[in-house]
Design a protein around this motif. Sequence first.
Motif, PDB file in Angstrom:
ATOM      1  N   MET A  41       0.856  -1.177   0.000  1.00  0.00           N
ATOM      2  CA  MET A  41       0.000   0.000   0.000  1.00  0.00           C
ATOM      3  C   MET A  41       0.897   1.233   0.000  1.00  0.00           C
ATOM      4  O   MET A  41       1.725   1.392   0.898  1.00  0.00           O
ATOM      5  CB  MET A  41      -0.904   0.000   1.223  1.00  0.00           C
ATOM      6  N   ALA A  42       0.724   2.069  -0.993  1.00  0.00           N
ATOM      7  CA  ALA A  42       1.507   3.292  -1.101  1.00  0.00           C
ATOM      8  C   ALA A  42       0.609   4.300  -1.784  1.00  0.00           C
ATOM      9  O   ALA A  42      -0.015   3.984  -2.795  1.00  0.00           O
ATOM     10  CB  ALA A  42       2.760   3.059  -1.930  1.00  0.00           C
ATOM     11  N   ASP A  44       1.437   7.903  -2.209  1.00  0.00           N
ATOM     12  CA  ASP A  44       2.010   9.203  -2.548  1.00  0.00           C
ATOM     13  C   ASP A  44       2.336   9.244  -4.036  1.00  0.00           C
ATOM     14  O   ASP A  44       2.880   8.274  -4.583  1.00  0.00           O
ATOM     15  CB  ASP A  44       3.273   9.459  -1.726  1.00  0.00           C
ATOM     16  N   GLU A  47       5.755   7.986  -5.419  1.00  0.00           N
ATOM     17  CA  GLU A  47       6.202   6.590  -5.508  1.00  0.00           C
ATOM     18  C   GLU A  47       5.125   5.636  -6.015  1.00  0.00           C
ATOM     19  O   GLU A  47       5.410   4.446  -6.218  1.00  0.00           O
ATOM     20  CB  GLU A  47       6.751   6.088  -4.158  1.00  0.00           C
ATOM     21  N   GLU A  50       5.947   3.636  -9.177  1.00  0.00           N
ATOM     22  CA  GLU A  50       7.079   2.725  -8.982  1.00  0.00           C
ATOM     23  C   GLU A  50       6.643   1.487  -8.191  1.00  0.00           C
ATOM     24  O   GLU A  50       7.049   0.364  -8.503  1.00  0.00           O
ATOM     25  CB  GLU A  50       8.176   3.487  -8.223  1.00  0.00           C
TER      26      GLU A  50
ATOM     27  N   TYR B  22      -0.710   3.821   8.277  1.00  0.00           N
ATOM     28  CA  TYR B  22      -2.128   3.730   8.646  1.00  0.00           C
ATOM     29  C   TYR B  22      -2.693   2.325   8.486  1.00  0.00           C
ATOM     30  O   TYR B  22      -3.766   2.033   8.994  1.00  0.00           O
ATOM     31  CB  TYR B  22      -2.965   4.770   7.869  1.00  0.00           C
ATOM     32  N   ASP B  43       1.974  12.340  13.256  1.00  0.00           N
ATOM     33  CA  ASP B  43       2.870  12.234  12.104  1.00  0.00           C
ATOM     34  C   ASP B  43       3.002  13.519  11.312  1.00  0.00           C
ATOM     35  O   ASP B  43       3.377  13.491  10.141  1.00  0.00           O
ATOM     36  CB  ASP B  43       2.432  11.080  11.192  1.00  0.00           C
ATOM     37  N   ASP B  44       2.708  14.642  11.944  1.00  0.00           N
ATOM     38  CA  ASP B  44       2.903  15.895  11.229  1.00  0.00           C
ATOM     39  C   ASP B  44       4.200  16.551  11.701  1.00  0.00           C
ATOM     40  O   ASP B  44       4.484  16.589  12.906  1.00  0.00           O
ATOM     41  CB  ASP B  44       1.716  16.840  11.470  1.00  0.00           C
ATOM     42  N   THR B  64       3.622   3.415   4.093  1.00  0.00           N
ATOM     43  CA  THR B  64       2.780   4.476   3.512  1.00  0.00           C
ATOM     44  C   THR B  64       3.418   5.861   3.669  1.00  0.00           C
ATOM     45  O   THR B  64       2.828   6.767   4.262  1.00  0.00           O
ATOM     46  CB  THR B  64       1.351   4.486   4.119  1.00  0.00           C
ATOM     47  N   PRO B  65       4.601   6.037   3.089  1.00  0.00           N
ATOM     48  CA  PRO B  65       5.316   7.309   3.259  1.00  0.00           C
ATOM     49  C   PRO B  65       4.777   8.421   2.358  1.00  0.00           C
ATOM     50  O   PRO B  65       4.147   8.162   1.342  1.00  0.00           O
ATOM     51  CB  PRO B  65       6.740   6.953   2.826  1.00  0.00           C
ATOM     52  N   ASN B  66       5.020   9.630   2.764  1.00  0.00           N
ATOM     53  CA  ASN B  66       4.854  10.806   1.904  1.00  0.00           C
ATOM     54  C   ASN B  66       5.826  11.856   2.432  1.00  0.00           C
ATOM     55  O   ASN B  66       6.379  11.705   3.534  1.00  0.00           O
ATOM     56  CB  ASN B  66       3.390  11.292   1.879  1.00  0.00           C
ATOM     57  N   PRO B  67       6.076  12.902   1.665  1.00  0.00           N
ATOM     58  CA  PRO B  67       7.133  13.833   2.081  1.00  0.00           C
ATOM     59  C   PRO B  67       6.921  14.445   3.469  1.00  0.00           C
ATOM     60  O   PRO B  67       7.873  14.560   4.251  1.00  0.00           O
ATOM     61  CB  PRO B  67       7.091  14.917   0.982  1.00  0.00           C
ATOM     62  N   ARG B  68       5.677  14.807   3.793  1.00  0.00           N
ATOM     63  CA  ARG B  68       5.435  15.394   5.120  1.00  0.00           C
ATOM     64  C   ARG B  68       5.707  14.392   6.229  1.00  0.00           C
ATOM     65  O   ARG B  68       6.302  14.711   7.251  1.00  0.00           O
ATOM     66  CB  ARG B  68       3.979  15.888   5.241  1.00  0.00           C
ATOM     67  N   ARG B  69       5.232  13.165   6.018  1.00  0.00           N
ATOM     68  CA  ARG B  69       5.419  12.126   7.031  1.00  0.00           C
ATOM     69  C   ARG B  69       6.910  11.816   7.221  1.00  0.00           C
ATOM     70  O   ARG B  69       7.385  11.651   8.337  1.00  0.00           O
ATOM     71  CB  ARG B  69       4.643  10.872   6.615  1.00  0.00           C
ATOM     72  N   SER B  97      11.145   1.734  -3.615  1.00  0.00           N
ATOM     73  CA  SER B  97      10.993   2.955  -4.412  1.00  0.00           C
ATOM     74  C   SER B  97      12.146   3.898  -4.108  1.00  0.00           C
ATOM     75  O   SER B  97      12.789   3.806  -3.053  1.00  0.00           O
ATOM     76  CB  SER B  97       9.660   3.660  -4.104  1.00  0.00           C
ATOM     77  N   ALA B  98      12.383   4.813  -5.029  1.00  0.00           N
ATOM     78  CA  ALA B  98      13.442   5.806  -4.827  1.00  0.00           C
ATOM     79  C   ALA B  98      13.161   6.623  -3.571  1.00  0.00           C
ATOM     80  O   ALA B  98      14.070   6.928  -2.782  1.00  0.00           O
ATOM     81  CB  ALA B  98      13.519   6.725  -6.052  1.00  0.00           C
ATOM     82  N   MET B  99      11.871   6.979  -3.359  1.00  0.00           N
ATOM     83  CA  MET B  99      11.511   7.771  -2.186  1.00  0.00           C
ATOM     84  C   MET B  99      11.903   7.052  -0.896  1.00  0.00           C
ATOM     85  O   MET B  99      12.447   7.659   0.034  1.00  0.00           O
ATOM     86  CB  MET B  99      10.000   8.019  -2.190  1.00  0.00           C
ATOM     87  N   ARG B 100      11.642   5.767  -0.863  1.00  0.00           N
ATOM     88  CA  ARG B 100      11.953   5.022   0.365  1.00  0.00           C
ATOM     89  C   ARG B 100      13.464   4.792   0.509  1.00  0.00           C
ATOM     90  O   ARG B 100      14.000   4.810   1.619  1.00  0.00           O
ATOM     91  CB  ARG B 100      11.211   3.674   0.371  1.00  0.00           C
TER      92      ARG B 100
ATOM     93  N   TYR C  22      -6.662   8.049  11.892  1.00  0.00           N
ATOM     94  CA  TYR C  22      -6.552   6.780  11.171  1.00  0.00           C
ATOM     95  C   TYR C  22      -6.289   5.592  12.081  1.00  0.00           C
ATOM     96  O   TYR C  22      -6.430   4.454  11.672  1.00  0.00           O
ATOM     97  CB  TYR C  22      -5.498   6.877  10.057  1.00  0.00           C
ATOM     98  N   PRO C  65      -3.437  14.790  13.927  1.00  0.00           N
ATOM     99  CA  PRO C  65      -3.770  16.024  13.200  1.00  0.00           C
ATOM    100  C   PRO C  65      -2.696  16.433  12.214  1.00  0.00           C
ATOM    101  O   PRO C  65      -1.529  16.054  12.331  1.00  0.00           O
ATOM    102  CB  PRO C  65      -3.860  17.063  14.315  1.00  0.00           C
TER     103      PRO C  65
END
Lengths: 271, 271, 271
Positions: A41-42, A44, A47, A50, B22, B43-44, B64-69, B97-100, C22, C65
């Motif tokens: 599960m991804a 964003d 990614e 990918e 999540y 996670d903010d 479940t990454p994203n840039p903010r997290r 992934s490259a992000m990870r 979540y 949040p």
Amino acid sequence: MLGEIVSQSRKCRPLVHCMTNYVTANDCANILLACGGSAIMADDPDEAAEITAACGGLVLNMGTPNPRRLEALLRAGQAANRLGHPVVLDPVGVGSSAMRREAGKRLLASVRFAAIRGNATEIAALVHGTAAHRGVDADEAGGDGADGAEESAVRLARESSAIVVATGNTDIVTDGKTVYRVHNGHSMMQAVTGAGCQLSALLGAYVTANPDRPLQAALAAVCAMGLCGEIAHARLSPQDGNASYRNYIIDAVFRLTPETLERGARYETDR
Amino acid sequence: MLGEIVSQSRKCRPLVHCMTNYVTANDCANILLACGGSAIMADDPDEAAEITAACGGLVLNMGTPNPRRLEALLRAGQAANRLGHPVVLDPVGVGSSAMRREAGKRLLASVRFAAIRGNATEIAALVHGTAAHRGVDADEAGGDGADGAEESAVRLARESSAIVVATGNTDIVTDGKTVYRVHNGHSMMQAVTGAGCQLSALLGAYVTANPDRPLQAALAAVCAMGLCGEIAHARLSPQDGNASYRNYIIDAVFRLTPETLERGARYETDR
Amino acid sequence: MLGEIVSQSRKCRPLVHCMTNYVTANDCANILLACGGSAIMADDPDEAAEITAACGGLVLNMGTPNPRRLEALLRAGQAANRLGHPVVLDPVGVGSSAMRREAGKRLLASVRFAAIRGNATEIAALVHGTAAHRGVDADEAGGDGADGAEESAVRLARESSAIVVATGNTDIVTDGKTVYRVHNGHSMMQAVTGAGCQLSALLGAYVTANPDRPLQAALAAVCAMGLCGEIAHARLSPQDGNASYRNYIIDAVFRLTPETLERGARYETDR
């Protein structure tokens, strides 16, 4: 025939990129494991494509949307199309907000789906969206009763070239030509959150493991989910409620054999 | 010895800032409660460091990454380092992934970890990442078989000065010198989503409650999780599947006594 | 009297826009289904108000949040106010970070709540926040013991014109004039993540189905949740732990009858 779908899923162990809302993500991951597959599960956009490439199939669930997540769904869907991976759409609440209506239209216009699964209202809203887009009278969307659901499902299947599943008291499974009406299931499944999302995940596994027969894969998933709802209901003790029921349904998917599905599937078709 | 880790966790009631994906967040929170601890999840980036400061330990899960997290993980990790709180890294899908990959490298370079827990592939990917960074041949990463896993784990432990846990058929626990091979567990645990995330959360509680003996805390967590998988499996009825199994594993952690762990832990070491 | 709240909830089937973190979203959705209602969950500012308008009630839970989510809570709350929908606030961890303190103040200043549910610390932090805002000595906030909790709850109820529920060993339910002290519940509920969030969701359903008697609806929700914790505890086998307990509590809400609540509710009031 349906039994083979189940055994193929256990044999292939399909890895599904399951992009689903955070409410039902855990249950969707566990039902994918229950049927022999597994989930990544991804969500964003940076990614999503990918991760999609590393999997065999893709599920796009529109629940708890936001602009980044919707962009990720789009990119993942297009990547899956380029790679020839089957993609399943679950248009959760597609008629409930402008954001979701737009997202539904954009996904339908930009991604080729192997299957689309929603309740009658969601399927009608998708048809309405595409219809309005093409200048067709919105009144035709219908979708209240079982007849309306069938009509909307057939129409969406023809317009999208996807297998369409419209769930309700009777579940409809159609490729726009053949229509199956499935009578498995139990009314208490409505008291389990995300039962529809779980079916979409199961459908994703089945169609990924059986890419050459998506109509049969979809029929098997719908019958299997409903039958597991019946099996789980028969297990309930007088103190059990919807939380235990939720677990028992996934348990039943885990225990489901091809033979059980062959014996228990209840559906009809005009052909 | 391992029993003391368990009793210390029940006595200290460690409050862990558990930054997890999540999909498995609910299970991670419940397993932290099961072992006597409790979780806060935030996670903010705007509050991650502040929440970290209010806790005793920190778990950074990259799912479940994203840039903010990811930014929040980084800030929390650095805050925990400043405060001397133990930090556990779970590099979920770090090679996917490259992000990870970037996130894994950045976290390893910026945060001092008490422990790192991943499957053999993830541990190998982390070693590969740091190795490549240092101009070492990528071929050395290895990590396919048990031997490869052990080699990668030892190397990562030496490079990061963290206790490294590489889970698989045999689980490896090492500080770069001593290597434990843990034989607890049941193959059906692979059918429970987030079993690894849950182990990382448990490890976070044990290492927070036992900051002066992280190697023993990690060994206890790995043995405890595996043993609870065995205990839970013994409970399964013929109708139970992976959903009930998931609950039974957490239940077993809740019921785990120091004595049960002492009796049931199965591990070996060269020393 | 409390039984009618339960039967009204089963009859009206309240649709609640449940904006929750979540970690506990799945359990909140299932408890809403268990009491006869159902949930929609949407947390993006671009659709939050629109989704709110399609529902009968709203729950604003401040857990996990971030700026977008907090903006969505605000917009949804204001939309619900315009439409006259009851709004429930769950100020999760409101005292734990500057971001949450600000969010709590802003929500209290901008949205009219039918009910606010938190633990004693959270209720005290909200009072402290509003109090500080009005130049009142922070020392008055108190809230450590049961007496402090009651004082804070009464004060917040008067300042906000909302029903306030402060949960703890003894749960307080007050409209600022009448104070109920509820003795239902079991200490093991503390080992279930999100038990408070679930109560807030249940409260959202009850108050939506009983908009003309929010004090009774809140009292019924608090007694029901506690009683279900007792019923669930009586079911536990020696191997069951907090994961099974979690399911049994929701199961008990699903099975709860008006008669069971009338017989099992244990509360007192000065009036």
